[in-house]
Every structure is written in C-alpha cells, then in structure tokens.
Design a protein around this motif. Structure first.
Motif, PDB file in Angstrom:
ATOM      1  N   LYS A 296       0.827  -1.132  -0.017  1.00  0.00           N
ATOM      2  CA  LYS A 296       0.042  -0.090   0.071  1.00  0.00           C
ATOM      3  C   LYS A 296       0.779   1.070  -0.041  1.00  0.00           C
ATOM      4  CE  LYS A 296      -0.477   1.136   5.027  1.00  0.00           C
ATOM      5  NZ  LYS A 296      -1.572   1.207   5.999  1.00  0.00           N
ATOM      6  N   THR A 297       0.496   2.356  -0.450  1.00  0.00           N
ATOM      7  CA  THR A 297       1.211   3.689  -0.632  1.00  0.00           C
ATOM      8  C   THR A 297       0.985   4.385   0.673  1.00  0.00           C
ATOM      9  OG1 THR A 297       0.674   3.958  -2.921  1.00  0.00           O
ATOM     10  CG2 THR A 297       1.224   5.886  -1.634  1.00  0.00           C
ATOM     11  N   VAL A 298       2.110   4.869   1.228  1.00  0.00           N
ATOM     12  CA  VAL A 298       2.365   5.660   2.487  1.00  0.00           C
ATOM     13  C   VAL A 298       2.762   6.803   2.369  1.00  0.00           C
ATOM     14  CG1 VAL A 298       2.469   3.313   3.939  1.00  0.00           C
ATOM     15  CG2 VAL A 298       4.535   4.520   3.145  1.00  0.00           C
ATOM     16  N   LEU A 299       3.302   7.189   1.227  1.00  0.00           N
ATOM     17  CA  LEU A 299       3.841   8.718   1.234  1.00  0.00           C
ATOM     18  C   LEU A 299       3.652   8.862  -0.475  1.00  0.00           C
ATOM     19  CD1 LEU A 299       7.334   8.672   3.118  1.00  0.00           C
ATOM     20  CD2 LEU A 299       5.276   9.881   3.716  1.00  0.00           C
ATOM     21  N   THR A 300       3.353  10.399  -0.821  1.00  0.00           N
ATOM     22  CA  THR A 300       3.270  10.475  -2.181  1.00  0.00           C
ATOM     23  C   THR A 300       4.027  11.818  -2.427  1.00  0.00           C
ATOM     24  OG1 THR A 300       1.136  11.853  -1.899  1.00  0.00           O
ATOM     25  CG2 THR A 300       1.185   9.439  -2.172  1.00  0.00           C
ATOM     26  N   HIS A 301       3.848  12.565  -3.565  1.00  0.00           N
ATOM     27  CA  HIS A 301       4.309  13.868  -3.891  1.00  0.00           C
ATOM     28  C   HIS A 301       3.350  14.770  -2.681  1.00  0.00           C
ATOM     29  CE1 HIS A 301       0.401  13.916  -5.926  1.00  0.00           C
ATOM     30  NE2 HIS A 301       0.484  15.124  -5.868  1.00  0.00           N
ATOM     31  N   GLN A 302       2.318  14.636  -2.340  1.00  0.00           N
ATOM     32  CA  GLN A 302       1.801  15.635  -1.292  1.00  0.00           C
ATOM     33  C   GLN A 302       2.406  15.466  -0.061  1.00  0.00           C
ATOM     34  OE1 GLN A 302      -2.360  13.666  -2.467  1.00  0.00           O
ATOM     35  NE2 GLN A 302      -2.704  15.803  -1.899  1.00  0.00           N
TER      36      GLN A 302
END
Length: 346
Positions: A296-302
């Motif tokens: 699962k994704t935990v960090l993004t560009h935001q």
C-alpha cells in the motif's frame, strides 16, 4: 537513473539557485502520510542547476541515528545530522575526463554501505575503469578496491555489506547481475543472474537490478522495470540459491529498506506507473510491502516526494524509530531534490 537528454531538460527547467541547501524548520506536518508512518515532513531541500547537481541517491544510517548519503551527480559522499537539516562532505570521488556511464551518461556515485568501524563503501559508475567499489576510511581519500569488468555495460547501483562473511554485494542495473566482492577488495564475481534480474523486455530503459539489501540470510534485490522485489538465499557455501519473487506490481521500484527484523519493506518507487514508456513526470511514491507481497502507498508527492530514490530506517532518530526518504528528483520538472523524515510506528 535517467538519460543525459532528460538530465539536460531538468537542468534547463531549473533556475540557478544561490544556496546549496535550504532548511525547512517551519513546514507543517503532512496530513497525507499513511500508517504505519506519521509526522512526515521535508527537512532539507538541495540544489540542482547548471553548476550544482545535488541528487541524493542512497543513504545508510549510523549507529547514533545520523546518516551518510551519496549525491550521485556531484560525486559526493556526505554526512547528515540526525535531523537531516545540515551536512558535511566526507569525500568527493575523482573526476573522470570522458565518462560514458550507461543510461546516465555521466559519472555518478550510487549505492553506499557502512562497516562497523565506520568505513564507508560506495559504488561509482563512470563507464570507464573507475567503475566499481570505492572505500572511504575516516580521514582518508577514497580508494578503488574493485573494478567491474566491461564497465561500458555496467551500472553498479545498490550496494550492501555482509560483514559476517566479509562480502560486498552489488546490484548491476545494466549488466543485470548481482556481483559479489571480498570486503577487502579484489575481483568481482557474478553471484546471481537469470531472467528475474534482467530488465523487462518491453521497457524503455535497460534497468534491471537496482536496490539491494542483505537481510535474514538472503540478498534482497529490486528490479526496476519488472516492478519486482526478489529474495536470493545465501547458501552455506556462499553461493546463491534460487531467486524468489516476493512482490510484484512495484512499477519503477528503486531502493528499499526493512522496517525491522521481519520481512516488511518500505520501498521507493522513483517515477511513473508504466515501465513500457519513459517516466512522464510522475513524482513517485513510497509503498509498504508486506511479507505476503501485498503493498500500500504510505507517502506521495503531497508529502513532498520528488522522484524518491532511497529509504533508510533508524531506531535512534529524532522521532524514535525514524524513516528517511531521499528524493533525487530525476524525473520531475522543476526538480526538487530533498530529504524527508517520518516517524515509523510499529
């Protein structure tokens, strides 16, 4: 990993910066970060322009919670504080008159590993005889201890040290193999090879093995264009066992780090979501990969990511158990190379 033409485009899109480092003491904590991470914030920005190319590529944590990292395109190895807000240059790898590094086109310092006595090891990719492993002892100049054969077709990327068995392992992104080298230096030997380590046949870049870690009796490797995380058992005689695929669907995976003693991984996906075409400016993400291969994704560009290239976990960071994420900004325009810090709650 990026073509020379892409690097030129990134540089031309970036205004010349006056400072090599900007501190972010007042940036608010991100509200996008997902468990088990929290309190994510970018703590330092670096400079990428015509004169300064500070692309943070790889990182290793010191016992005291500080860290050492490579600025790949400026050929530097630097020491950062436990809060990440300042650094000191430990070493600069020698300039190469006519580098012709595959994919990159210019000399680059890539993976980094640390021995218990503080000695650092780094991969240097130039397309020339300087391509290989370099040793950096405290207070000494860098010394090459291993030279990869056929350097025009080699891109030494991820690097890990198995100090118990006095061996260094190198992920060769273009050569599509894992090399094994004595810790003291010497002739590299192909330790692992095969279809699982080769780039995807329809990939836009010939990028195979990238990140590499020694963990629980095995060498773990990421394959960028296949989007896979691999486990290769280290047998009693030192040879490689059968390559096991532990996770798939990790498009443009770069480096990764284990969250603890188990097999859960935090992985940096450097850019894009389709390995068949060149990265399209997607700023990438960090994903949590479970032992069963789910993720699962935990960090993004935001959260501040900008083509993340490396992850490291420290048990003694300023937040307790701390995660550091480097963004090399290879595929972003305008580029924002930076260092992000987050708390790991487990």
């Amino acid at each position: 990993m990026v073509r020379r033409s892409r690097l030129a485009a990134v540089v031309s899109a970036t205004a010349t910066g006056a400072a090599a480092l900007t501190l972010l003491g007042t940036v608010p904590t991100s509200a996008v970060v997902a468990p088990p991470l929290s309190d994510a914030r970018v703590v330092a920005h670096y400079t990428f322009n015509n004169e300064i190319q500070q692309t943070p590529e790889n990182i290793v944590v010191e016992p005291d919670g500080t860290a050492d990292m490579t600025f790949s395109l400026s050929r530097q190895v630097v020491h950062v504080t436990d809060r990440g807000t300042s650094y000191a240059v430990r070493a600069t790898l020698p300039d190469v008159a006519e580098p012709h590094t595959p994919i990159l086109g210019q000399a680059a310092v890539m993976g980094i590993a640390r021995a218990g006595d503080g000695t650092l090891y780094v991969n240097y990719a130039t397309g020339t005889s300087e391509t290989g492993i370099w040793r950096i002892r405290p207070g000494h100049l860098p010394v090459q201890i291993a030279q990869l054969p056929n350097p025009a077709n080699a891109l030494p990327n991820g690097l890990a040290l198995d100090e118990k068995h006095h061996a260094l392992y190198v992920a060769d992104t273009v050569g599509a193999v894992v090399w094994r080298v004595p810790q003291a230096g010497g002739t590299p030997r192909v330790w692992a090879s095969g279809a699982a380590l080769r780039p995807s046949p329809d990939a836009s870049l010939p990028a195979g093995p990238n990140g590499l870690r020694v963990h629980n009796g095995a060498v773990w490797v990421s394959n960028t264009t296949r989007g896979t995380l691999l486990r290769i058992p280290a047998l009693r005689d030192g040879s490689a066992g059968k390559i096991q695929t532990r996770a798939t669907g990790l498009d443009w995976i770069d480096d990764f780090s284990f969250t603890g003693a188990g097999d859960t991984v935090l992985a940096a996906l450097v850019a894009g979501n389709d390995t068949r075409t060149p990265p399209n400016g997607d700023t990438g993400r960090v994903v949590l990969v479970y032992p069963n291969g789910g993720h699962k994704t935990v960090l993004t560009h935001q959260d501040g990511l900008n083509s993340p290239s490396s992850v490291a976990v420290s048990r003694r960071g300023p937040l307790g158990k701390t995660v550091y994420v480097l963004s090399a900004a290879y595929f972003s325009s305008p580029p924002d190379p930076n260092l992000l810090r987050a708390r790991l709650n487990d």
